[in-house]
Design an enzyme around this catalytic site. Structure first.
Site, PDB file in Angstrom:
ATOM      1  N   ASP A  93       0.836  -1.205   0.000  1.00 45.97           N
ATOM      2  CA  ASP A  93       0.000   0.000   0.000  1.00 45.97           C
ATOM      3  C   ASP A  93       0.872   1.257   0.000  1.00 45.97           C
ATOM      4  O   ASP A  93       2.080   1.195   0.243  1.00 45.97           O
ATOM      5  CB  ASP A  93      -0.899  -0.049   1.250  1.00 45.97           C
ATOM      6  CG  ASP A  93      -2.213   0.681   1.059  1.00 45.97           C
ATOM      7  OD1 ASP A  93      -2.312   1.511   0.144  1.00 45.97           O
ATOM      8  OD2 ASP A  93      -3.140   0.407   1.836  1.00 45.97           O
ATOM      9  N   ASP A 105     -10.711   1.956  -3.220  1.00 43.06           N
ATOM     10  CA  ASP A 105     -11.248   1.703  -1.884  1.00 43.06           C
ATOM     11  C   ASP A 105     -12.769   1.661  -1.905  1.00 43.06           C
ATOM     12  O   ASP A 105     -13.388   1.275  -0.918  1.00 43.06           O
ATOM     13  CB  ASP A 105     -10.794   2.791  -0.905  1.00 43.06           C
ATOM     14  CG  ASP A 105      -9.445   2.473  -0.284  1.00 43.06           C
ATOM     15  OD1 ASP A 105      -8.939   1.351  -0.490  1.00 43.06           O
ATOM     16  OD2 ASP A 105      -8.892   3.346   0.408  1.00 43.06           O
TER      17      ASP A 105
HETATM   18  C1  GLA Z   1      -5.731   1.934   2.306  1.00 33.89           C
HETATM   19  C2  GLA Z   1      -6.099   0.796   1.392  1.00 33.89           C
HETATM   20  C3  GLA Z   1      -7.153  -0.054   2.055  1.00 33.89           C
HETATM   21  C4  GLA Z   1      -6.628  -0.567   3.380  1.00 33.89           C
HETATM   22  C5  GLA Z   1      -6.176   0.573   4.243  1.00 33.89           C
HETATM   23  C6  GLA Z   1      -5.466   0.086   5.485  1.00 33.89           C
HETATM   24  O1  GLA Z   1      -6.773   2.832   2.458  1.00 33.89           O
HETATM   25  O2  GLA Z   1      -6.527   1.281   0.159  1.00 33.89           O
HETATM   26  O3  GLA Z   1      -7.524  -1.117   1.221  1.00 33.89           O
HETATM   27  O4  GLA Z   1      -5.575  -1.465   3.142  1.00 33.89           O
HETATM   28  O5  GLA Z   1      -5.296   1.447   3.567  1.00 33.89           O
HETATM   29  O6  GLA Z   1      -5.044   1.115   6.293  1.00 33.89           O
END
Ligand code: GLA
Length: 737
Positions: A471, A541
């Site tokens: 990420d 997301d």
């Molecule tokens: C980001 C990612 C999510 C999740 C969060 C965790 O927002 O896009 O899918 O993994 O971080 O903190």
């Protein structure tokens, strides 16, 4: 030979029968651009196609031909592709042809991701060397033509063969002059949770650009643009696609000048960029991919899907079926311990899910997003004994185990920051801007890359880890390279990317069996650069099925389904609060790399049965979803956006799945048929609705009929049948008999 050099005409013709790219060395030695687009016959001169340049400086340019690598300050007042500040502060260059070479295959780019050829027969590469005599600056332009694809990969290396240092201010990967401005410019734009929406408009005089200055390609714009003729459709008409194999600051721009020609350029964003090139040093610009089609946007997508799935993605997972995963994030967020995770994994195993992914929260003291990034050590309060026992418990249930990491970040509340505050990007004497309570590590420094390499290698070796979600949740502020001298701060953003790519390279090479998925607050770095390391990306997301229709449609303009991960989540949806049927959520997420992101322990028996059925359906069609041809049929961006339809078809055209989605149900629906594409007209297909419980039985239909007349999508009984609810989806499973 697909790349032809005619010494008489001084002409290069890159042509493979699918498209042509033609250049000519002009009388004064400049490299002129003659044509990119429809395939032209080999063995002919196209010198006459050049007469469309915009300048009246005939003492310098004998022939009015647009240049392959336009520079600034000598009569072409449009946006330049190369600006180099010289020892005396001037920027004019006079780049003349010096030599060329044509080689089989395709070379890698040092330190940068790129597409590749498997074997020399697949592609041929032309390198043309241009030299500016006064400075001895050399530019090697590199063009790779793929034998069976309507694409050209382009990059360049700039070398300083002179005695004085120079500074590169602009170095685009591609500049392309088109003979007219009768195009629509299509970009993929948005923001968090609504990435890559299709935005489109007619070209007008002047400049229109998208780009990023965030240190990542970004959620807001994608490093790709498409030009399509106003009348081009999904299946018909001329379209040009450009994308950049890069994940940092970029500029994509089209300029129309008064005589109605168009210049398109794509590459590193020149704002804030300055790269010092000492004598004997070289600089390589990222690769750009150019595609051309006369089969509309669909033809363009076919070209980039094939190239990016087969010759950009690499490694063991390129061709392997990707597992159906359960990600812990939306199910439990930070609230877990080992027992809870194993319970989730047990419930997932019972549903047929194949991989359990532990998302954020497993390291340091991370009970929320306020701490611990950088401390890649297991939180033993939650996971006594570390990741090993958890991963083994998960494996004992028959699932693989996967893990979330965010290597490029550091929390101000972390041991790493205490030990190395200078490793966080920031300007000495100025406050750092926090975002999501975190800073970005200075990956332009080799010691930071080495540290992360060690720390993450320890984590990945500590347990049987089969999958990693990498990420990146904030963008760079106060850009400043802690180890760079003042005169080189303009190199910082690109050096950050080179360091990041180096870390990706080391970890993906050291752990070739791990399936890597990239992520950046969802799709904030969904770009060809990272696809070279991670064959799949967390698309957004936003897991709401209705929002996903637009996101996945837009993403598919450039990227294959095998790169788009898509999950079924709980309702009300956590991003928009919408309640959609479980079948609809699956029917959207199937068109990608499928998974779940909820707590399976909360599902009732009926939902569990439905999920088992979904998993079985995806497994049975996984190959078609992940490797088939994706065909867009009805756009959520057209009309009132109420309907979307798309299709995947296997390569042999014997199997296909059609998805039709309706946002709001309206009284007295029109009698509607969806016209399919890409089927075998001679085949008879057995058409079965999915899920079977919602369907009206199976039918046999000819491929020709399905493509010309279409398939009726309304239920047999419009009063009682399926379809009388908002957010409905209908799926049809087609198999040639
Ligand atoms: C980001 C990612 C999510 C999740 C969060 C965790 O927002 O896009 O899918 O993994 O971080 O903190």
């Amino acid at each position: 030979m697909p790349i032809e050099w005619d010494p008489e005409a001084r002409q290069f013709h890159l042509g493979n029968g699918l498209m042509s790219y033609v250049m000519r060395v002009l009388e004064n030695g400049w490299l002129g651009h003659l044509h990119f687009g429809a395939p032209l016959a080999a063995g002919r001169s196209y010198a006459h196609l050049g007469g469309r340049a915009f300048h009246g400086f005939s003492n310098r340019v004998g022939e009015p031909v647009p240049l392959e690598l336009p520079t600034a300050g000598s009569g072409d007042f449009r946006v330049p592709a190369l600006v180099v500040e010289q020892a005396d502060g001037s920027i004019v260059l006079d780049l003349r042809y010096a030599s060329h070479a044509i080689r089989p295959g395709k070379p890698d780019l040092p330190g940068l991701p790129s597409t590749y050829a498997e074997g020399d027969a697949e592609a041929e590469t032309l390198e043309i060397v241009l030299v500016d005599d006064p400075t001895s600056l050399r530019v090697t332009l590199r063009y790779t033509l793929f034998r069976d694809r309507p694409v050209i990969a382009r990059s360049a290396t700039i070398s300083n063969a002179g005695a004085a240092a120079v500074r590169i201010r602009t170095a685009m990967s591609v500049s392309l002059d088109l003979a007219d401005a009768d195009w629509h410019l299509v970009t993929l734009s948005g923001t968090w949770a609504r990435e890559r929406h299709v935005e489109e408009g007619r070209l007008l005089p002047g400049r229109r650009s998208v780009g990023s200055l965030r240190g990542a390609s970004g959620l807001e714009h994608n490093p790709a643009l498409v030009l399509r003729r106003p009348r081009a459709t999904e299946e018909d008409g001329e379209a040009i696609g450009l994308s950049l194999v890069y994940s940092g600051n970029f500029l994509a721009e089209a300029e129309v000048e008064p005589r109605g020609t168009t210049r398109v350029r794509l590459g590193l964003h020149p704002d804030g960029f300055a790269w010092t090139l000492e004598p004997a040093a070289t600089f390589t610009v990222p690769e750009a991919v150019l595609a051309w089609s006369d089969a509309g946007l669909g033809g363009l997508s076919d070209a980039s899907h094939g190239l990016y799935r087969e010759r950009l993605a690499r490694g063991a997972w390129r061709d392997r079926p990707r597992p159906i995963l359960l990600n812990s994030w939306e199910g439990v967020y930070y609230a877990f311990d080992a027992a809870r995770l194993v319970d989730m994994a047990r419930a997932a195993a019972d549903l047929g899910i194949e991989l359990f992914v532990l998302d954020d929260g497993w390291f340091g003291r991370r009970d929320d997003d306020a701490s611990s990034l950088g401390d890649w050590v297991v939180d033993e309060r939650k996971l006594p004994g570390g990741l090993g026992p958890l991963a083994r418990d998960v494996e004992a249930l028959g699932l693989r185990f996967g893990l979330w990491i965010e290597p490029e970040m550091v929390s101000p509340r972390s041991r790493l920051f205490e030990a190395h505050p200078d490793w966080a990007i920031g300007i000495p004497g100025r406050q750092r801007t926090e975002s999501r309570n975190q800073y970005v590590l200075d990956l332009s420094r080799p010691e930071v890359v080495d540290h992360l390499d060690d720390a993450l290698t320890r984590v990945l070796e500590s347990a049987p880890i089969s999958y990693v979600k990498w990420d990146m949740n904030r963008n760079i502020t106060e850009p400043y390279g802690g180890a760079l001298p003042a005169a080189r701060q303009g190199e910082f953003f690109h050096r950050y990317m080179l360091g990041t790519y180096e870390l990706w390279r080391r970890l993906t090479e050291r752990f070739p069996e791990i399936l890597f998925e990239s992520c950046a607050s969802g799709g904030g770095r969904f770009d060809p650069g990272l696809l070279a390391f991670a064959p799949q990306t967390w698309t957004s997301d936003d897991t709401d099925a209705i929002e996903r229709l637009k996101i996945q449609w837009g993403t598919s303009l450039v990227y294959p389904l095998s790169s788009m991960s898509a999950h079924v989540s709980a309702v009300p949806n956590h991003q928009v609060g919408r309640i959609t049927p479980l079948a609809t959520r699956a029917a959207v997420a199937f068109f990608g790399v499928f998974g779940y992101e909820l707590d399976p322990r909360t599902l009732d028996e009926a939902d569990r049965a439905a999920v088992r059925d979904q998993v079985a359906f995806y497994v049975a069609h996984r190959d078609v979803f992940q490797r088939g041809r994706f065909v867009r049929l009805r756009s959520p961006f057209e009309g009132d956006g109420n309907e979307t339809a798309w299709l995947v078809v296997s390569d042999d055209r014997r199997r296909a799945v059609l998805g039709h989605y309706r946002m709001l149900e309206r009284p007295v629906p029109r009698f509607d048929r969806v016209r399919l594409r890409g089927l075998d007209p001679a085949a008879i297909y057995r058409v079965r609705p999915w899920p079977a419980s919602l369907g009206s039985g199976q039918a046999a239909r000819g491929g020709d009929e399905l493509m010309t007349v279409g398939l009726a999508i309304e239920p047999a009984d419009p009063l009682t049948g399926f379809g009388r609810a908002d957010f409905s989806a209908r799926l049809f499973d087609l198999e040639a008999t």
